[in-house]
Design a protein around this motif. Structure first.
Motif, PDB file in Angstrom:
ATOM      1  N   ASP A 190      36.319 -11.072  24.354  1.00  0.00           N
ATOM      2  CA  ASP A 190      36.165 -12.057  25.429  1.00  0.00           C
ATOM      3  C   ASP A 190      35.028 -11.587  26.318  1.00  0.00           C
ATOM      4  OD1 ASP A 190      38.422 -13.051  24.273  1.00  0.00           O
ATOM      5  OD2 ASP A 190      39.763 -12.629  25.949  1.00  0.00           O
ATOM      6  N   GLY A 191      33.899 -12.260  26.210  1.00  0.00           N
ATOM      7  CA  GLY A 191      32.736 -11.865  27.009  1.00  0.00           C
ATOM      8  C   GLY A 191      32.620 -12.758  28.237  1.00  0.00           C
ATOM      9  N   ILE A 192      32.732 -12.125  29.397  1.00  0.00           N
ATOM     10  CA  ILE A 192      32.650 -12.884  30.650  1.00  0.00           C
ATOM     11  C   ILE A 192      31.271 -12.627  31.243  1.00  0.00           C
ATOM     12  CG2 ILE A 192      33.854 -13.384  32.821  1.00  0.00           C
ATOM     13  CD1 ILE A 192      35.812 -13.241  30.487  1.00  0.00           C
ATOM     14  N   HIS A 193      30.422 -13.613  31.247  1.00  0.00           N
ATOM     15  CA  HIS A 193      29.050 -13.432  31.709  1.00  0.00           C
ATOM     16  C   HIS A 193      28.791 -14.226  32.978  1.00  0.00           C
ATOM     17  CE1 HIS A 193      27.242 -12.299  27.514  1.00  0.00           C
ATOM     18  NE2 HIS A 193      28.219 -11.508  27.881  1.00  0.00           N
ATOM     19  N   THR A 194      28.105 -13.587  33.932  1.00  0.00           N
ATOM     20  CA  THR A 194      27.581 -14.380  35.042  1.00  0.00           C
ATOM     21  C   THR A 194      26.066 -14.216  35.085  1.00  0.00           C
ATOM     22  OG1 THR A 194      27.755 -12.644  36.720  1.00  0.00           O
ATOM     23  CG2 THR A 194      29.681 -14.045  36.438  1.00  0.00           C
ATOM     24  N   PHE A 195      25.417 -15.283  35.461  1.00  0.00           N
ATOM     25  CA  PHE A 195      23.965 -15.286  35.589  1.00  0.00           C
ATOM     26  C   PHE A 195      23.609 -15.767  36.988  1.00  0.00           C
ATOM     27  CE2 PHE A 195      24.788 -15.775  31.113  1.00  0.00           C
ATOM     28  CZ  PHE A 195      23.837 -14.957  30.516  1.00  0.00           C
ATOM     29  N   HIS A 196      22.959 -14.896  37.748  1.00  0.00           N
ATOM     30  CA  HIS A 196      22.460 -15.299  39.056  1.00  0.00           C
ATOM     31  C   HIS A 196      20.958 -15.459  38.895  1.00  0.00           C
ATOM     32  CE1 HIS A 196      26.339 -14.229  40.923  1.00  0.00           C
ATOM     33  NE2 HIS A 196      26.365 -13.336  39.950  1.00  0.00           N
ATOM     34  N   VAL A 197      20.512 -16.704  38.855  1.00  0.00           N
ATOM     35  CA  VAL A 197      19.102 -16.955  38.531  1.00  0.00           C
ATOM     36  C   VAL A 197      18.344 -17.243  39.825  1.00  0.00           C
ATOM     37  CG1 VAL A 197      17.514 -18.298  37.108  1.00  0.00           C
ATOM     38  CG2 VAL A 197      19.876 -17.963  36.339  1.00  0.00           C
ATOM     39  N   GLN A 201      27.832 -21.300  17.224  1.00  0.00           N
ATOM     40  CA  GLN A 201      28.891 -20.628  16.469  1.00  0.00           C
ATOM     41  C   GLN A 201      28.645 -20.939  15.000  1.00  0.00           C
ATOM     42  OE1 GLN A 201      33.006 -20.789  17.872  1.00  0.00           O
ATOM     43  NE2 GLN A 201      33.653 -21.206  15.783  1.00  0.00           N
ATOM     44  N   ILE A 202      28.146 -19.928  14.278  1.00  0.00           N
ATOM     45  CA  ILE A 202      27.674 -20.159  12.921  1.00  0.00           C
ATOM     46  C   ILE A 202      28.821 -20.504  11.990  1.00  0.00           C
ATOM     47  CG2 ILE A 202      26.311 -19.191  11.021  1.00  0.00           C
ATOM     48  CD1 ILE A 202      25.225 -17.140  13.147  1.00  0.00           C
ATOM     49  N   ARG A 203      29.739 -19.542  11.823  1.00  0.00           N
ATOM     50  CA  ARG A 203      30.934 -19.788  11.025  1.00  0.00           C
ATOM     51  C   ARG A 203      31.811 -18.553  11.076  1.00  0.00           C
ATOM     52  NH1 ARG A 203      30.405 -22.087   6.279  1.00  0.00           N
ATOM     53  NH2 ARG A 203      32.234 -21.090   5.433  1.00  0.00           N
ATOM     54  N   GLY A 204      33.049 -18.689  10.611  1.00  0.00           N
ATOM     55  CA  GLY A 204      33.919 -17.523  10.477  1.00  0.00           C
ATOM     56  C   GLY A 204      34.737 -17.181  11.712  1.00  0.00           C
ATOM     57  N   VAL A 205      34.676 -17.997  12.764  1.00  0.00           N
ATOM     58  CA  VAL A 205      35.437 -17.712  13.988  1.00  0.00           C
ATOM     59  C   VAL A 205      36.736 -18.534  13.964  1.00  0.00           C
ATOM     60  CG1 VAL A 205      35.404 -17.758  16.510  1.00  0.00           C
ATOM     61  CG2 VAL A 205      33.304 -17.246  15.240  1.00  0.00           C
ATOM     62  N   ASP A 206      37.870 -17.854  13.904  1.00  0.00           N
ATOM     63  CA  ASP A 206      39.139 -18.568  13.735  1.00  0.00           C
ATOM     64  C   ASP A 206      39.535 -19.366  14.957  1.00  0.00           C
ATOM     65  OD1 ASP A 206      40.005 -17.747  11.070  1.00  0.00           O
ATOM     66  OD2 ASP A 206      39.866 -15.746  11.942  1.00  0.00           O
ATOM     67  N   SER A 207      39.259 -18.784  16.119  1.00  0.00           N
ATOM     68  CA  SER A 207      39.680 -19.469  17.336  1.00  0.00           C
ATOM     69  C   SER A 207      38.696 -19.136  18.445  1.00  0.00           C
ATOM     70  CB  SER A 207      41.089 -18.994  17.711  1.00  0.00           C
ATOM     71  OG  SER A 207      41.455 -19.512  18.968  1.00  0.00           O
ATOM     72  N   THR A 208      38.287 -20.146  19.176  1.00  0.00           N
ATOM     73  CA  THR A 208      37.383 -19.899  20.296  1.00  0.00           C
ATOM     74  C   THR A 208      37.713 -20.826  21.444  1.00  0.00           C
ATOM     75  OG1 THR A 208      35.050 -19.660  20.947  1.00  0.00           O
ATOM     76  CG2 THR A 208      35.561 -21.507  19.510  1.00  0.00           C
ATOM     77  N   TYR A 209      37.643 -20.292  22.627  1.00  0.00           N
ATOM     78  CA  TYR A 209      37.783 -21.103  23.829  1.00  0.00           C
ATOM     79  C   TYR A 209      36.558 -20.778  24.670  1.00  0.00           C
ATOM     80  CZ  TYR A 209      39.870 -23.045  28.110  1.00  0.00           C
ATOM     81  OH  TYR A 209      40.116 -23.771  29.254  1.00  0.00           O
ATOM     82  N   ARG A 210      35.599 -21.667  24.688  1.00  0.00           N
ATOM     83  CA  ARG A 210      34.314 -21.450  25.318  1.00  0.00           C
ATOM     84  C   ARG A 210      34.285 -22.178  26.646  1.00  0.00           C
ATOM     85  NH1 ARG A 210      30.569 -20.390  21.587  1.00  0.00           N
ATOM     86  NH2 ARG A 210      29.008 -21.393  22.874  1.00  0.00           N
ATOM     87  N   ARG A 211      34.056 -21.457  27.714  1.00  0.00           N
ATOM     88  CA  ARG A 211      33.959 -22.110  29.022  1.00  0.00           C
ATOM     89  C   ARG A 211      32.600 -21.821  29.640  1.00  0.00           C
ATOM     90  NH1 ARG A 211      39.359 -19.618  31.241  1.00  0.00           N
ATOM     91  NH2 ARG A 211      38.910 -18.321  29.426  1.00  0.00           N
ATOM     92  N   THR A 212      31.907 -22.852  30.019  1.00  0.00           N
ATOM     93  CA  THR A 212      30.580 -22.695  30.608  1.00  0.00           C
ATOM     94  C   THR A 212      30.548 -23.444  31.931  1.00  0.00           C
ATOM     95  OG1 THR A 212      29.666 -22.672  28.369  1.00  0.00           O
ATOM     96  CG2 THR A 212      28.103 -22.979  30.184  1.00  0.00           C
ATOM     97  N   ILE A 213      30.235 -22.710  32.980  1.00  0.00           N
ATOM     98  CA  ILE A 213      30.233 -23.303  34.327  1.00  0.00           C
ATOM     99  C   ILE A 213      28.829 -23.127  34.913  1.00  0.00           C
ATOM    100  CG2 ILE A 213      31.260 -23.163  36.648  1.00  0.00           C
ATOM    101  CD1 ILE A 213      33.303 -21.395  34.300  1.00  0.00           C
ATOM    102  N   ILE A 219      38.622 -13.791  16.899  1.00  0.00           N
ATOM    103  CA  ILE A 219      38.710 -14.646  18.093  1.00  0.00           C
ATOM    104  C   ILE A 219      37.592 -14.318  19.077  1.00  0.00           C
ATOM    105  CG2 ILE A 219      40.178 -15.310  20.050  1.00  0.00           C
ATOM    106  CD1 ILE A 219      42.599 -14.608  18.349  1.00  0.00           C
ATOM    107  N   LEU A 220      36.940 -15.334  19.601  1.00  0.00           N
ATOM    108  CA  LEU A 220      35.874 -15.154  20.597  1.00  0.00           C
ATOM    109  C   LEU A 220      36.092 -16.137  21.740  1.00  0.00           C
ATOM    110  CD1 LEU A 220      32.877 -14.853  18.112  1.00  0.00           C
ATOM    111  CD2 LEU A 220      33.602 -13.105  19.736  1.00  0.00           C
ATOM    112  N   ASN A 221      36.282 -15.624  22.933  1.00  0.00           N
ATOM    113  CA  ASN A 221      36.498 -16.500  24.088  1.00  0.00           C
ATOM    114  C   ASN A 221      35.462 -16.233  25.175  1.00  0.00           C
ATOM    115  OD1 ASN A 221      38.851 -17.627  22.916  1.00  0.00           O
ATOM    116  ND2 ASN A 221      40.100 -15.951  23.694  1.00  0.00           N
ATOM    117  N   PRO A 222      34.290 -16.791  25.053  1.00  0.00           N
ATOM    118  CA  PRO A 222      33.263 -16.522  26.061  1.00  0.00           C
ATOM    119  C   PRO A 222      33.436 -17.366  27.327  1.00  0.00           C
ATOM    120  CG  PRO A 222      32.398 -17.996  24.398  1.00  0.00           C
ATOM    121  CD  PRO A 222      33.806 -17.660  23.972  1.00  0.00           C
ATOM    122  N   VAL A 223      33.183 -16.731  28.455  1.00  0.00           N
ATOM    123  CA  VAL A 223      33.103 -17.463  29.726  1.00  0.00           C
ATOM    124  C   VAL A 223      31.707 -17.213  30.290  1.00  0.00           C
ATOM    125  CG1 VAL A 223      33.980 -17.699  32.083  1.00  0.00           C
ATOM    126  CG2 VAL A 223      35.554 -17.145  30.211  1.00  0.00           C
TER     127      VAL A 223
END
Lengths: 309, 309
Positions: B114-121, B165-177, B144-148
């Motif tokens: 689960d990668g939680i990323h913030t970007f302050h641009v 998401q190329i292929r092979g990921v069984d479950s993903t919950y992607r949140r982009t704010i 499983i990959l759950n990026p925020v």
């Protein structure tokens, strides 16, 4: 139209059902919780339902080019009612059904009409349904209309709905549910205008269950002043089917709109499309009309009536 | 690239970040919960954060034509991690950031990142962000990959995201704010392929808060086999702004897709548009490619790669 009708009642029936006299065909006129007059025909039977909270309308097989008018008006402040109307339309019919509700509230109490309608549309039948909602009156009491419309379409049937909220309705929660068998077709033209601090919620849930079924829902709305609208149209494609929804909205003043459409493809042969656009009236359009001699307000009115027409 | 890398690790870094050696510029390579190697530059500083659960990346004002690579790979079955990466991008920058995660799971336990990323641009800065997700391995354990991803854009900044998401990921919950100040621009190109019994949820919440801000989110996805996708893109227009979202999806086999976009116009000068379409590959397209000598499977692959390209 009965002689007993007041000018106000006549005006309301005119607004919501274009009635300026006794309608031809079958009808049931309801005012302030009571049946004013009712008429069945050879093919269309209207009777009070067994729960005594509405009417049943039975339309015989092969009934063509006939109409049913069932408008409702409310003129007493504080009157609240839930009315159940069930339509049973036979096979091979082609009928027009005109409903609608007008509220005139001159008092300070809430006046509310919740019309719960079901339509059972028989095989190969076509129904055109027209529903207008309208509010007026100088009172501070709210005018509330919460229609629920549930449609069950048998094979090869067509349901065309024209649903209009003209103006004057303080709060509305509109729910429309449709369930379609093979080759059935569901078409909606919705027009919604809100102003002042009005609120309008309009929710559709359309299930395309039969092969060859289709839905086309086009909603146009305008939110003026401080009014708020939420539009939520969901199409589920559960068979070989075509679904299209479109929400076009104009915001003015401090109006706010939330459009939450959804498409649910549960079958590989479901083809679903959605479009939504929200924006204000383009400045060029206003200027063009103003160069033709209209003032800004007239120009806006012209654009609004074209958009909702 | 470090010599210590196994063939599998090298393959994964290649898939998710196009890395086939040590990247130029700043980088942080992470494998199975550990930092493999890290390099800062004069303008880009990468350091472990104070919570010791991820990294901070500080990019100086006026940094142009530089890049940061921070790919992650997981090859141990049962490894689960939540990683926080925070980017602080100064003013007047123009940088490329490449992230991405590859999981190879040969075992029977769940592996999750689960990668939680913030970007302050910062003001007037432009960031191009590329993120690829990929899974492989013959094991039965889920990948499983759950990026925020949360983006804060200062005035006049541009954020361009390419999320695949190329292929092979069984479950993903992607949140982009994303939160945009005046004249900021947010652009997303998302590509999502699911197969077998995979599930993918992708949610966007974009707030156009500043005058002149804009967003353009285009998502293309394919649901094969018994896979399920839910796509939910919400744009709020809170100022004079332009927003556009588009979801185009192909369903194949027994795949199902739910598209729930939404538009929220809270300001009279907000102009918002949404389009969505779900359907299968048109028969004519397949036949055309098959007359050119491809078999049905090859023809489908051709169309898919064109659609996702």
């Amino acid at each position: 139209m009965e002689n007993a009708l007041s000018d106000l009642q006549q005006k309301l029936f005119g607004e919501v059902a274009d009635l300026h006299g006794t309608p031809s065909g079958a009808y049931n006129l309801r005012a302030d919780g009571k049946v004013l007059s009712r008429s069945s025909t050879a093919n269309i039977d209207i009777k009070t339902n067994s729960q005594n909270n509405g009417i049943e309308i039975h339309i015989k097989d092969n009934t063509k080019n006939e109409s049913v008018h069932i408008p409702v008006i409310l003129t007493q402040t504080g009157h609240m009612e839930v009315v159940h109307n069930d339509f049973y339309i036979g096979e091979n019919c082609d009928v027009l059904i005109v409903a609608g509700c007008g509220i005139d509230n001159c008092g300070d109490q809430k006046t509310e009409h919740d019309g719960i309608h079901t339509f059972h549309v028989g095989k190969n039948s076509k129904v055109r349904y027209v529903e207008k909602h309208f509010g007026s009156g100088e009172g501070t009491g709210e005018k509330i209309l919460n229609p629920v419309t549930e449609v069950f379409q048998d094979e090869n049937s067509v349901m065309e709905m024209e649903m209009v909220q003209i103006r004057g309705v303080d709060s509305t929660y509109r729910r429309t549910i449709a369930n379609l068998k093979a080759n059935a077709k569901f078409v909606v033209k919705e027009r919604l205008l809100t102003h002042d601090r009005q609120k309008a919620l309009s929710v559709y849930k359309i299930s395309l269950d039969g092969d060859g079924s289709s839905a086309d829902v086009v909603s146009r709305s305008i939110a003026k002043d401080y009014s708020y609208q939420k539009l939520d149209a969901c199409i589920s494609g559960n068979a070989r089917c075509n679904g299209h929804t479109e929400c076009d909205s104009i915001i003015m003043d401090h109006g706010t709109i939330l459009a939450v459409p959804s498409l649910e493809a549960n079958h590989v042969d479901a083809a679903l499309i959605h479009e939504a656009a929200i924006g204000k009236i383009a400045g060029e359009q206003l200027i063009k009309l103003m160069t033709l001699g209209l003032d800004e307000h007239e120009a806006e009115d012209q654009i609004i009536s074209g958009f909702l027409g």
